[in-house]
Design an enzyme around this catalytic site. Structure first.
Site, PDB file in Angstrom:
ATOM      1  N   GLU A 209       0.809  -1.214   0.000  1.00 55.83           N
ATOM      2  CA  GLU A 209       0.000   0.000   0.000  1.00 55.83           C
ATOM      3  C   GLU A 209       0.843   1.266   0.000  1.00 55.83           C
ATOM      4  O   GLU A 209       0.343   2.355   0.280  1.00 55.83           O
ATOM      5  CB  GLU A 209      -0.977  -0.035   1.181  1.00 55.83           C
ATOM      6  N   LYS A 342     -15.583  -1.708   1.851  1.00 54.35           N
ATOM      7  CA  LYS A 342     -14.817  -2.189   0.696  1.00 54.35           C
ATOM      8  C   LYS A 342     -15.798  -2.796  -0.300  1.00 54.35           C
ATOM      9  O   LYS A 342     -16.436  -3.808  -0.013  1.00 54.35           O
ATOM     10  CB  LYS A 342     -13.798  -3.248   1.134  1.00 54.35           C
TER      11      LYS A 342
END
Length: 431
Positions: A209, A342
């Site tokens: 990330e 999500k």
């Protein structure tokens, strides 16, 4: 002008070099929507199914040709001729056709890609930016806000090849007046952190990330080096910058205990690990903790919520998996006080919007999130603004797959001006 005339699915590559599903939805007026499904590394057991081929001779078994075939075959046939503006109907058609509880027939990756592509095409047909179309679908037309970013600047756990157990250590630039200023502050701390790590002889390679992934003596040391970087960058910890963590505790839950391998296999009960986290919040201005216990440890979560829930935002990710049935159970039992959102955990835009609404109606916050496997698709930026969710997690200040979302937020803030306020720390539960 918004009738679907063509649907195309294809296999593309995500930020980890693994295949994922991309879908194009074409409308009769010549409008086209393009969207790709993300993919997680630390996944909740109750997430909708990401369909992979399992053919080890191709992409090490991670191919998505079955999901792509579903897009090009049964899904395309089912939605042809339907109105892309009727998102709920498009999603219902696909979900009903799949016929499984967890979208295992076609794959949530197939259904989600078409769901988002249809929304983008519909927005184009209405002459609207995607965030404005999402606000209309959400029943909140014209109500926007810019989200407070949680920037993952040290990666551990399943997102990095290091000895740090806790998966994400994040900064929130709460002292900023605008989203653009928050991004600048985050960037400055990120680059200063590199200098701090180098000065200690630590590595500055990045994880999935975009945050640094050094080997550290303890999880608390990650907070210490971030605190040092914040100060060196000219900011005050607790006033300009607050901290957040994603423990992803399911990943180190073994035989009923929480085992920190990076700290010499220290072992904790649910209550002990809750107090371990509580001690960290007393040492550092941590305002948000995600998945602080295992997804199945509901008794532990009830205790953790009782101990920390009035002062810390407790975010359920693996715990709730963007699923309204599970979230409702959590709300009824007083578990956590926030949900991570999500798209691909549930597999459609309509169901995602329902989860955000349920959370907000119950007084929970909703944090819009990327996955560790991402693409250049920046739909979550529009989702955060269009639902006025208030918070977003989309990684660090490196890797184009992360930065694409920040850049889209900068563009949206510029377009909306004062009609999309940046509320900073007020968006965080308990602050």
């Amino acid at each position: 002008m918004s009738k679907i005339v063509k649907v195309i699915g294809r296999e593309i590559i995500d930020s980890r070099g693994n295949p994922t599903v991309e879908a194009e939805v074409h409308l009769e007026g010549g409008f086209v929507g393009l969207a790709a499904a993300p993919s997680g590394a630390s996944t909740g057991s109750r997430e909708a199914l990401e369909l992979r081929d399992g053919d080890k001779s191709r992409f090490l078994g991670k191919g998505v040709t079955k999901a792509v075939a579903a897009v090009n075959g049964p899904i395309a046939q089912a939605v042809l001729g339907k109105d892309a503006k009727d998102q709920a109907n498009i999603d219902k058609i696909m979900i009903d056709l799949d016929g499984t509880e967890n979208k295992s027939q076609f794959g949530a990756n197939a259904i989600l890609a078409v769901s988002l592509a249809a929304a983008k095409a519909a927005a184009a047909s209405k002459g609207l930016p995607l965030y404005a179309h999402i606000a209309e679908l959400n029943g909140t037309p014209g109500k926007y806000s810019m989200p407070l970013p949680m920037m993952n600047i040290i990666n551990g756990g399943e997102h990095a090849d290091n000895n740090v157990d806790i998966q994400e250590f994040m900064i929130q630039p709460v002292g900023a007046k605008t989203l653009k200023e928050a991004i600048r502050m985050g960037s400055e701390v990120f680059h200063t952190l590199a200098k701090v790590l180098k000065s200690k002889g630590m590595g500055t390679a990045v994880g999935d990330e975009g945050g640094y992934a050094p080997n550290l003596g303890s999880n608390a040391e990650a907070l210490a080096v971030i605190a040092e970087a914040v100060k060196a960058a000219g900011y005050e910890l607790g006033k300009d910058i607050t901290l957040a963590m994603d423990c992803a505790a399911s990943e180190f839950y073994k035989d009923g205990k929480y085992v920190l391998a990076g700290e010499g296999n220290k072992s904790f009960t649910s209550e002990e690990f809750t107090h371990f986290l509580e001690d960290l919040t007393k040492q550092y201005p941590i305002v948000s903790i995600e998945d602080g216990l295992d997804e199945s440890d509901w008794a532990g979560f009830a205790y953790q919520t009782k101990v920390l829930g009035d002062k810390i935002q407790l975010v359920g990710d693996d715990l709730f998996v963007t699923n309204t049935k599970i979230l409702k159970e959590g709300i009824d039992k007083g578990i956590a006080n926030s949900i991570l959102i999500k798209f691909n955990q549930i597999g459609s835009l309509t169901e995602t919007l329902a989860a955000i609404k349920m959370a907000k109606d119950a007084g929970y916050t909703a944090v819009i999130s990327h996955r560790s496997g991402e693409t250049e698709d920046a739909t979550i930026a529009d989702l955060a603004v269009g639902t006025a969710a208030g918070q977003i997690k989309t990684g660090s200040m490196s890797r184009s797959d992360r930065v694409a979302k920040y850049n889209q937020l900068i563009r949206i803030e510029e377009a909306l001006g004062d009609s999309a306020p940046f509320n900073g720390l007020k968006e965080v539960k308990g602050q």
